[in-house]
Design a protein around this motif. Sequence first.
Motif, mmCIF file in Angstrom:
data_model
loop_
_atom_site.group_PDB
_atom_site.id
_atom_site.type_symbol
_atom_site.label_atom_id
_atom_site.label_comp_id
_atom_site.label_asym_id
_atom_site.label_seq_id
_atom_site.Cartn_x
_atom_site.Cartn_y
_atom_site.Cartn_z
ATOM 1 N N GLU B 3 -0.810 1.014 -6.604
ATOM 2 C CA GLU B 3 -1.641 0.512 -5.552
ATOM 3 C C GLU B 3 -0.897 0.444 -4.245
ATOM 4 O OE1 GLU B 3 -2.430 -3.284 -6.537
ATOM 5 O OE2 GLU B 3 -1.620 -3.520 -8.480
ATOM 6 N N ILE B 4 -0.409 1.779 -4.015
ATOM 7 C CA ILE B 4 0.452 1.641 -2.824
ATOM 8 C C ILE B 4 -0.229 2.075 -1.681
ATOM 9 C CG2 ILE B 4 2.254 2.941 -1.724
ATOM 10 C CD1 ILE B 4 3.164 3.619 -4.607
ATOM 11 N N GLU B 5 -0.143 1.174 -0.638
ATOM 12 C CA GLU B 5 -0.717 1.662 0.756
ATOM 13 C C GLU B 5 -2.387 1.216 0.680
ATOM 14 O OE1 GLU B 5 1.146 1.819 3.115
ATOM 15 O OE2 GLU B 5 2.869 2.613 2.199
ATOM 16 N N LYS B 7 -3.657 -1.519 1.889
ATOM 17 C CA LYS B 7 -4.369 -1.917 3.017
ATOM 18 C C LYS B 7 -3.511 -1.552 4.200
ATOM 19 C CE LYS B 7 -3.836 -6.033 0.967
ATOM 20 N NZ LYS B 7 -3.859 -7.231 0.534
ATOM 21 N N ARG B 9 -2.479 -1.979 8.125
ATOM 22 C CA ARG B 9 -2.719 -3.168 9.322
ATOM 23 C C ARG B 9 -3.478 -2.357 10.332
ATOM 24 N NH1 ARG B 9 1.106 -6.478 10.337
ATOM 25 N NH2 ARG B 9 1.302 -5.783 12.452
ATOM 26 N N GLN B 54 -4.303 -7.997 14.680
ATOM 27 C CA GLN B 54 -2.972 -8.804 14.968
ATOM 28 C C GLN B 54 -1.991 -7.809 15.627
ATOM 29 O OE1 GLN B 54 -1.655 -11.412 11.701
ATOM 30 N NE2 GLN B 54 -1.014 -12.640 13.539
ATOM 31 N N ASP B 56 1.346 -6.310 16.696
ATOM 32 C CA ASP B 56 2.697 -6.172 15.849
ATOM 33 C C ASP B 56 3.865 -6.689 17.020
ATOM 34 O OD1 ASP B 56 5.088 -5.401 15.102
ATOM 35 O OD2 ASP B 56 4.322 -3.798 13.852
ATOM 36 N N SER B 58 6.995 -6.909 16.783
ATOM 37 C CA SER B 58 8.097 -6.230 16.812
ATOM 38 C C SER B 58 7.940 -4.926 17.773
ATOM 39 C CB SER B 58 8.463 -5.979 15.645
ATOM 40 O OG SER B 58 8.954 -6.966 14.973
ATOM 41 N N ALA B 59 6.928 -4.395 17.586
ATOM 42 C CA ALA B 59 6.531 -3.234 18.149
ATOM 43 C C ALA B 59 6.319 -3.461 19.636
ATOM 44 C CB ALA B 59 5.295 -2.462 17.631
#
Lengths: 347, 347
Positions: B3-5, B7, B9, B54, B56, B58-59
Amino acid sequence: MNEIELKRRATVHDVARAAGVSLATVDRVLNGRAGVRAATAEKVAAAIAAIGFQRDLSASLLARGRDLRLTFIIPDGSNEFMASLADAVSARADQALAERMHIQTRRVRALDGAALAASLDALNPHDCDCAIIVASQEPAVVAAVDAASRRGVAVMTLVSDLPGTQRRLFIGIDNVAAGRTAASLMGRFLPQGGSVAVIAGSLHLADHIDRLAGFRAALEAEFADIPLLGPIEGHDERSETQAIVGDLLKRHPDLGGIYNLGAGNGGLVAALEASGRGGAIRVIAHELTEPTRRGLRSGAIDVVLDQNPDGEIRAALAAARTLALGDNRTVVADPIEIGIFLRDNLR
Amino acid sequence: MNEIELKRRATVHDVARAAGVSLATVDRVLNGRAGVRAATAEKVAAAIAAIGFQRDLSASLLARGRDLRLTFIIPDGSNEFMASLADAVSARADQALAERMHIQTRRVRALDGAALAASLDALNPHDCDCAIIVASQEPAVVAAVDAASRRGVAVMTLVSDLPGTQRRLFIGIDNVAAGRTAASLMGRFLPQGGSVAVIAGSLHLADHIDRLAGFRAALEAEFADIPLLGPIEGHDERSETQAIVGDLLKRHPDLGGIYNLGAGNGGLVAALEASGRGGAIRVIAHELTEPTRRGLRSGAIDVVLDQNPDGEIRAALAAARTLALGDNRTVVADPIEIGIFLRDNLR
DNA sequence: CTGCTCATGAGGTACGTGCCTCATGACCTA
DNA sequence: TAGGTCATGAGGCACGTACCTCATGAGCAG
């Protein structure tokens, strides 16, 4: 006058310049890719140390378009503390996701080393960077932890440690100190001439072993005349613990105190209340959960030592981020404090 | 099976698409730039809410090439706790910098509202995003906090709150509960027939006021027959507190307990040791510092209630990050626990 | 209608890092 | 010497966001 932008964080570009190599080479070294002579790698490492470069984790995760993948493996069963630990994990999931950490939780049967080992064996570095487990000391678990670590899945222990393995970090309280504290409080609160019974969950759990050791040592040192019963293993189960306490109360009219260093506190409180000797016995238990709260309020329990599951999860997440920097230096986590709760300072 | 990726963001691009506007418009709304009709801004806000976007952080900091700028303003003087608070700040500075948070610390004279206000007035949003202050309740401070907030410098209170102002958040323990806990422990430990003296630092400090209220209320409720002396203000000063305690011991032969809810514990311990009545008086103090540690070990102090400065700084930094997201919803911080320390569980 | 203001869109560059391709040149071996 | 391997450099694109410029078109006043 303003001291704005005094210091700029060192970047990979700075490292490249300092080492006299290209960006590509720095990148190869940083990410362990092949095609770099040992001498060149040395130069790069020296430059990194010299200018104090630290990889920007956020930028790194951003570039990889990838979240940090963490898997919590938490014991299942009637142990309310483990439930609250799992709750603490899910309560943090959203915040963690906002910081690019993807959390998965698995519950495995409590005190079942084979189940825990199997769960660990199922993790591969492709979809899990770090496993956080509540360990029990069994050979299968030890082997699984070391195997996971070799496979590239970092392992941290939570609540109960597994020393002597490749686990990178232990997050939890100092359980020897917790046992000592319990002994000291018990000694002060105990009526004259009573004996004290100790109930543990399992003597395969490092935390329980440590608490027992601390309790015994401190009691011997400070209150050598208090007779000790046990430890009796209740396997952290509600009903089993209830039976043990009921039995103790029936067979030891001189019993002055009980220290339950494991879980199963629902059973502890039930047995105390059923006996009618509720307030007369000094009782110390672990973990602030629904049954221990009730016990504190009713007077069945005098003191609860708590390890703040929420704080532990927070510390685990922070440590996982640090681990992800690939730092091979030892990672240290903020220590988790032992909370002492009486009726009066219940949260 | 994997179940990678699952969801992804939501990003600003998703917001633009959902709102049916361009990236540029979303950007203008997000960063409060002019040139957007109210109706359009509404659409964007609705889209943000709908898809749960939301930013990011950090970015965002990366793009701005800018660190979060935090200023801690901490009282100076002989108060050891404040010193350890300042130490905790510098201990976190490196880690914070790695997460793009630039920390500055200023020390101002303790209990000097004008000095604190002046320090706040000197902050402008250009070089400080958030001020974290240990507040005293004085009109000048109240005004300075609100002014800073209007100027665009977010303010958080640490240790001692300043309710009724624009401060965004209070980081610290529940001081009323701390006072109640002190009362309950004092009542249990106190020898028959003794009276209890209360020493405070200043009745202009919200934390001291709250502790006093909690202590009084709990003592009255549970141990109504214990006579109370004080509160006497020691201004958190070592020598002043020493004089007060010496005087108390001399003039009240029936004195059974002392609750020092402020600082100046070096003086407290010195006076107790000098009196020769060391272990005979039940003493409860606040904050685990060098003098209180010594007092616990020597038996001069029975219990220390602690608020874990390191944990408070950590919480403050985490809260500052959340504040920086520009969230106008209420920011909540992890609660700080009241640590209870006896001789036996000294860290 | 002209000329203006203003909301909005389009698209670029940058931040620090990861990952990719391609070119270059040094060195080794047959 | 020819062909190969291999270390390294150069440079580009991407991630999510910030901030900039420029173009476009709608609406309005005169």
